[in-house]
Design a protein around this motif. Structure first.
Motif, PDB file in Angstrom:
ATOM      1  N   ASP A  90       0.799  -1.239   0.000  1.00  0.00           N
ATOM      2  CA  ASP A  90       0.000   0.000   0.000  1.00  0.00           C
ATOM      3  C   ASP A  90       0.824   1.278   0.000  1.00  0.00           C
ATOM      4  N   THR A  91       2.103   1.199  -0.330  1.00  0.00           N
ATOM      5  CA  THR A  91       2.914   2.409  -0.483  1.00  0.00           C
ATOM      6  C   THR A  91       2.860   2.838  -1.952  1.00  0.00           C
ATOM      7  N   ILE A  92       2.950   4.140  -2.182  1.00  0.00           N
ATOM      8  CA  ILE A  92       2.938   4.651  -3.549  1.00  0.00           C
ATOM      9  C   ILE A  92       4.228   4.228  -4.246  1.00  0.00           C
ATOM     10  N   ILE A  93       4.073   3.628  -5.425  1.00  0.00           N
ATOM     11  CA  ILE A  93       5.229   3.162  -6.182  1.00  0.00           C
ATOM     12  C   ILE A  93       5.474   4.029  -7.419  1.00  0.00           C
ATOM     13  N   ALA A  94       4.418   4.704  -7.915  1.00  0.00           N
ATOM     14  CA  ALA A  94       4.580   5.557  -9.106  1.00  0.00           C
ATOM     15  C   ALA A  94       3.403   6.512  -9.206  1.00  0.00           C
ATOM     16  N   GLU A  95       3.660   7.649  -9.839  1.00  0.00           N
ATOM     17  CA  GLU A  95       2.615   8.618 -10.183  1.00  0.00           C
ATOM     18  C   GLU A  95       2.841   9.010 -11.635  1.00  0.00           C
ATOM     19  N   GLU A  96       1.802   8.903 -12.446  1.00  0.00           N
ATOM     20  CA  GLU A  96       1.913   9.155 -13.878  1.00  0.00           C
ATOM     21  C   GLU A  96       0.768  10.044 -14.336  1.00  0.00           C
ATOM     22  N   ILE A  97       1.057  11.003 -15.200  1.00  0.00           N
ATOM     23  CA  ILE A  97       0.019  11.816 -15.831  1.00  0.00           C
ATOM     24  C   ILE A  97      -0.388  11.113 -17.124  1.00  0.00           C
ATOM     25  N   LEU A  98      -1.679  10.841 -17.253  1.00  0.00           N
ATOM     26  CA  LEU A  98      -2.229  10.177 -18.430  1.00  0.00           C
ATOM     27  C   LEU A  98      -2.982  11.198 -19.268  1.00  0.00           C
ATOM     28  N   ASN A  99      -2.709  11.198 -20.557  1.00  0.00           N
ATOM     29  CA  ASN A  99      -3.349  12.115 -21.493  1.00  0.00           C
ATOM     30  C   ASN A  99      -4.182  11.337 -22.500  1.00  0.00           C
ATOM     31  N   ILE A 100      -4.825  12.039 -23.405  1.00  0.00           N
ATOM     32  CA  ILE A 100      -5.708  11.421 -24.392  1.00  0.00           C
ATOM     33  C   ILE A 100      -4.982  10.282 -25.112  1.00  0.00           C
ATOM     34  N   GLY A 101      -5.622   9.111 -25.120  1.00  0.00           N
ATOM     35  CA  GLY A 101      -5.072   7.936 -25.783  1.00  0.00           C
ATOM     36  C   GLY A 101      -4.192   7.071 -24.914  1.00  0.00           C
ATOM     37  N   ASP A 102      -3.817   7.557 -23.734  1.00  0.00           N
ATOM     38  CA  ASP A 102      -2.992   6.765 -22.817  1.00  0.00           C
ATOM     39  C   ASP A 102      -3.867   5.759 -22.075  1.00  0.00           C
ATOM     40  N   ILE A 103      -3.223   4.714 -21.560  1.00  0.00           N
ATOM     41  CA  ILE A 103      -3.926   3.663 -20.839  1.00  0.00           C
ATOM     42  C   ILE A 103      -3.133   3.268 -19.600  1.00  0.00           C
ATOM     43  N   SER A 104      -3.859   3.013 -18.527  1.00  0.00           N
ATOM     44  CA  SER A 104      -3.262   2.388 -17.348  1.00  0.00           C
ATOM     45  C   SER A 104      -3.913   1.022 -17.192  1.00  0.00           C
TER      46      SER A 104
END
Length: 140
Positions: A90-104
């Motif tokens: 439960d610790t944060i491992i990553a933070e990513e900004i997702l834009n149009i067309g991106d997928i998580s």
């Protein structure tokens, strides 16, 4: 971008795929790229196709499958989203900004999403069947 656990280094937690990183976009003939490993419950692929392209009509065969965890994916259609991704502890491992067309894609570990723009639109995909929030998730 594949994100592995720091707790269990061989365990794939999340994948972030940016629309601009798809090599098939630069190939005139297009093609298919599998974004998820074939052993995961949630299968995701990107396909670039040309006008008039088609496939043989088909349907999928019913089979008994046992999923042991809900896996989830977000595709950004409009706007932008900050994905906050968590490890197994439960610790944060990553933070990513997702834009149009991106997928998580989240296979295991936790996640949270912060909407960064008004009128943001996402498509969410999950493995099912859905048996209610109390049976599907625990809050971090």
């Amino acid at each position: 971008k594949k994100i592995y656990s720091k707790i269990e280094p061989d365990t794939l937690l999340h994948i972030i795929n940016r629309k601009g990183d798809l090599k098939i976009l630069n190939q005139p003939e297009g093609g298919r790229v599998d974004l998820a490993p074939e052993n995961e419950f949630l299968q995701v692929a990107a396909m670039k196709m040309s006008e008039g392209q088609t496939f043989r009509p088909h349907k999928h065969i019913r089979m008994d499958r046992k999923t042991t965890i809900t896996q989830e994916s977000w595709v950004i259609i409009n706007g932008s989203v900050k994905a906050i991704l968590y490890d197994l502890d439960d610790t944060i491992i990553a933070e990513e900004i997702l834009n149009i067309g991106d997928i998580s894609i989240t296979f295991r570990g936790g996640h949270n999403y912060k909407i960064l723009e008004n009128d943001t639109l996402v498509y969410e995909y999950k493995t099912g069947p859905y048996k209610g929030q109390q049976n599907d998730k625990v809050l971090i």
